[in-house]
Write an enzyme that holds these catalytic residues in place. Structure first.
Site, PDB file in Angstrom:
ATOM      1  N   ASP A  13       0.970  -1.363   0.017  1.00  0.00           N
ATOM      2  CA  ASP A  13      -0.060  -0.025  -0.092  1.00  0.00           C
ATOM      3  C   ASP A  13       0.873   1.456  -0.012  1.00  0.00           C
ATOM      4  O   ASP A  13       0.618   2.250   0.521  1.00  0.00           O
ATOM      5  CB  ASP A  13      -0.774  -0.122   1.214  1.00  0.00           C
ATOM      6  CG  ASP A  13      -1.995  -1.141   1.043  1.00  0.00           C
ATOM      7  OD1 ASP A  13      -1.998  -1.741   0.293  1.00  0.00           O
ATOM      8  OD2 ASP A  13      -3.058  -1.012   1.960  1.00  0.00           O
ATOM      9  N   LYS A 111      -6.888  -4.969  -2.940  1.00  0.00           N
ATOM     10  CA  LYS A 111      -7.722  -5.325  -1.884  1.00  0.00           C
ATOM     11  C   LYS A 111      -8.670  -4.273  -1.307  1.00  0.00           C
ATOM     12  O   LYS A 111      -8.368  -3.264  -1.516  1.00  0.00           O
ATOM     13  CB  LYS A 111      -6.731  -5.920  -0.788  1.00  0.00           C
ATOM     14  CG  LYS A 111      -6.031  -5.010  -0.129  1.00  0.00           C
ATOM     15  CD  LYS A 111      -4.909  -5.494   0.777  1.00  0.00           C
ATOM     16  CE  LYS A 111      -4.164  -4.397   1.090  1.00  0.00           C
ATOM     17  NZ  LYS A 111      -4.583  -3.276   2.230  1.00  0.00           N
ATOM     18  N   CYS A 156      -2.169  -2.582   7.831  1.00  0.00           N
ATOM     19  CA  CYS A 156      -1.935  -3.760   6.585  1.00  0.00           C
ATOM     20  C   CYS A 156      -0.760  -4.484   6.671  1.00  0.00           C
ATOM     21  O   CYS A 156      -0.824  -5.761   6.364  1.00  0.00           O
ATOM     22  CB  CYS A 156      -2.307  -2.870   5.295  1.00  0.00           C
ATOM     23  SG  CYS A 156      -3.944  -2.571   5.031  1.00  0.00           S
TER      24      CYS A 156
HETATM   25  C1  VGL Z   1      -4.680   0.648   5.718  1.00  0.00           C
HETATM   26  C2  VGL Z   1      -6.272   1.784   6.865  1.00  0.00           C
HETATM   27  C3  VGL Z   1      -7.413   1.538   5.944  1.00  0.00           C
HETATM   28  C4  VGL Z   1      -3.254   0.157   5.488  1.00  0.00           C
HETATM   29  C5  VGL Z   1      -5.508   0.552   4.510  1.00  0.00           C
HETATM   30  O1  VGL Z   1      -2.786   0.125   4.193  1.00  0.00           O
HETATM   31  O2  VGL Z   1      -2.496   0.261   6.445  1.00  0.00           O
HETATM   32  N1  VGL Z   1      -4.969   1.152   6.825  1.00  0.00           N
HETATM   33  N2  VGL Z   1      -6.960   0.869   4.770  1.00  0.00           N
END
Ligand code: VGL
Ligand code: ZN
Length: 206
Positions: A13, A111, A156
């Site tokens: 991410d 995702k 994540c």
């Molecule tokens: C994430 C919160 C919401 C992350 C993704 O990548 O850690 N955190 N969506």
């Protein structure tokens, strides 16, 4: 620790919305980019994850009238933190950071694309049972060990690392390539939980 041909570097991410200026900015989030780029060239196998939500996703506080961002609710699959709208499919915020070297990635796992369920982990959605397919990919490709970097350490990255251990993969988190959201002590809790689960936490890979 030596990098082996059957190691995978999983880059989690590293997207604009998690970097300074983004909708769910992680402090210093963009600092992971040069660290990850230097690391990635040393691996034979690189996989990226991309948080990829439809508009009005159920993990957004804005989808729950009266709910504040960073509060928690109970969903059918368990507790869920509510986030500011972020990483909406096709938006600039959902794009990878422009400095991230993505060319060598052999797979991008998206995702969080189902409206009714969030997905922190690269392996399972937040019900901890619906698979993304990444475990099958690793097994079929003969990849044995997963080294992880990215955002955010306490969400994540942590969920991915705990699932990787649960699935039986050797798991290493490279801390300088990660940054945390740190909601009410969530970073310290994540570090403790990962240690407890047998995740190796390292400062560098020599
Ligand atoms: C994430 C919160 C919401 C992350 C993704 O990548 O850690 N955190 N969506
Ligand atoms: Zn998300």
């Amino acid at each position: 620790m030596k990098i082996e041909p059957d190691d995978l570097l999983l880059i989690i991410d590293v997207q604009n919305d998690f970097c300074p200026g983004g909708a769910l900015a992680v402090t210093d989030g963009d600092a992971v980019v040069p660290v990850i780029n230097r690391l990635a060239v040393r691996f034979d196998h690189v996989v990226l994850t991309q948080d990829w939500h439809p508009a009005r996703h159920s993990s957004f506080a804005s989808s729950h009238p009266g709910a504040a961002p960073f509060s928690s609710i109970t969903m059918p699959y368990g507790p869920q933190t509510l986030w500011p709208d972020h990483c909406i499919q096709g938006t600039a915020g959902a794009a990878f950071h422009s400095g991230l070297a993505t060319d060598r990635a052999e797979l991008v796992i998206r995702k969080g694309f189902r409206s009714a369920i969030d997905s922190y982990s690269a392996f399972f959605e937040n019900d901890r049972t619906t698979p993304t397919g990444l475990a099958g990919y690793l097994r079929e490709r003969g990849l044995r060990r997963v080294l992880m970097t990215g955002l955010a350490t306490d969400f994540c990255v942590q969920y991915s690392a705990l699932d990787a251990r649960r699935l039986g993969f050797e798991t290493v988190v490279v801390l300088p390539g990660c940054r945390a959201i740190d909601l009410g002590g969530s970073l310290a809790a994540a570090i403790a939980a990962m240690r407890e689960a047998g995740v190796k936490l390292v400062e560098e890979i020599v």
